[in-house]
Design a protein around this motif. Sequence first.
Motif, PDB file in Angstrom:
ATOM      1  N   VAL A   1     110.241  25.692 115.347  1.00  0.00           N
ATOM      2  CA  VAL A   1     109.994  26.853 116.197  1.00  0.00           C
ATOM      3  C   VAL A   1     108.501  27.182 116.203  1.00  0.00           C
ATOM      4  O   VAL A   1     107.894  27.375 115.153  1.00  0.00           O
ATOM      5  N   ILE A   2     107.940  27.207 117.407  1.00  0.00           N
ATOM      6  CA  ILE A   2     106.546  27.589 117.628  1.00  0.00           C
ATOM      7  C   ILE A   2     106.549  28.973 118.254  1.00  0.00           C
ATOM      8  O   ILE A   2     107.192  29.184 119.290  1.00  0.00           O
ATOM      9  N   GLY A   3     105.865  29.920 117.637  1.00  0.00           N
ATOM     10  CA  GLY A   3     105.859  31.281 118.159  1.00  0.00           C
ATOM     11  C   GLY A   3     104.464  31.852 118.244  1.00  0.00           C
ATOM     12  O   GLY A   3     103.647  31.638 117.346  1.00  0.00           O
ATOM     13  N   SER A   4     104.197  32.575 119.312  1.00  0.00           N
ATOM     14  CA  SER A   4     102.887  33.172 119.532  1.00  0.00           C
ATOM     15  C   SER A   4     102.971  34.690 119.481  1.00  0.00           C
ATOM     16  O   SER A   4     103.794  35.290 120.184  1.00  0.00           O
TER      17      SER A   4
ATOM     18  N   LEU B   1     101.390  31.245 115.736  1.00  0.00           N
ATOM     19  CA  LEU B   1     100.079  31.458 116.339  1.00  0.00           C
ATOM     20  C   LEU B   1      99.796  32.959 116.395  1.00  0.00           C
ATOM     21  O   LEU B   1     100.470  33.691 117.119  1.00  0.00           O
ATOM     22  N   ALA B   2      98.829  33.395 115.600  1.00  0.00           N
ATOM     23  CA  ALA B   2      98.504  34.827 115.529  1.00  0.00           C
ATOM     24  C   ALA B   2      99.765  35.669 115.404  1.00  0.00           C
ATOM     25  O   ALA B   2     100.010  36.581 116.209  1.00  0.00           O
ATOM     26  N   PRO B   3     100.607  35.374 114.418  1.00  0.00           N
ATOM     27  CA  PRO B   3     101.897  36.076 114.314  1.00  0.00           C
ATOM     28  C   PRO B   3     101.711  37.575 114.119  1.00  0.00           C
ATOM     29  O   PRO B   3     100.890  38.014 113.314  1.00  0.00           O
ATOM     30  N   ALA B   4     102.489  38.351 114.854  1.00  0.00           N
ATOM     31  CA  ALA B   4     102.316  39.808 114.883  1.00  0.00           C
ATOM     32  C   ALA B   4     103.071  40.490 113.750  1.00  0.00           C
ATOM     33  O   ALA B   4     103.907  41.376 113.980  1.00  0.00           O
ATOM     34  N   PHE B   5     102.781  40.098 112.512  1.00  0.00           N
ATOM     35  CA  PHE B   5     103.389  40.787 111.376  1.00  0.00           C
ATOM     36  C   PHE B   5     102.949  42.255 111.375  1.00  0.00           C
ATOM     37  O   PHE B   5     101.801  42.578 111.645  1.00  0.00           O
ATOM     38  N   GLY B   6     103.870  43.165 111.073  1.00  0.00           N
ATOM     39  CA  GLY B   6     103.546  44.587 111.073  1.00  0.00           C
ATOM     40  C   GLY B   6     103.393  45.162 112.464  1.00  0.00           C
ATOM     41  O   GLY B   6     102.748  46.199 112.649  1.00  0.00           O
TER      42      GLY B   6
END
Length: 220
Positions: A75-78, A101-106
């Motif tokens: 799984v590739i996720g942006s 890719l630049a995962p939006a944690f938080g």
Amino acid sequence: MPTPRVLYLHGFSSSPQSKKAVVFRDHLAPRGLAVHAVDLRVPALETLRVSSMIDAAAAAIDAGSPRPERERAIVIGSSLGGLTAAKLAERDARVCALVLLAPAFGFGARWRARLGAAAVDEWRRTGWYAMGGDDPDAPPRLDIGFLDDALAVEAAGPVDVRVPTLVVHGTKDDAVPIASSRAWAKGKPHVRVVELDDGHQLYGTLDRICVELDRFLFGA
């Protein structure tokens, strides 16, 4: 064992036809991997739910498969799709590798802090937040359930991922601080972080990302 299915999960203001989805599809096809870009605008653009995005990604792993329990997925996720990918891997053992890719944690907490208490109270009072701006892919408004659901998804704490993971993040990212990826990856030997001189969209370094993708997936 069958070849893993490759999913691409787009970000918040994006779609399955995004530039990155096309680049990865064209790059991986000659290498024998077909990329399926999942539509995460669910239930609808104005009523997005991260929990529904995770469910949609899970359903895409076994779409049309006679033995869904035997499927595996890379799984590739942006951005928000990166958070979705990580949460999917946390709960679904069929995910065998992640590229974030630049995962939006938080994500939810950052939105709440950026808007401020008064704006969030007004959003909750009216039920809707007017997005504004010039992004043709962004919804004109979002209902309050989007924020509440995003906060609930991450309420349990940092995402617990145990599969090999490549994180790519731009040092000039002004939407999702690179510090969030550094902190999440700390102490995880199965996670590799590649920092690039780029912004949130990573459009300027897609060639380099494809090189890193080959290294991660094929050892090239």
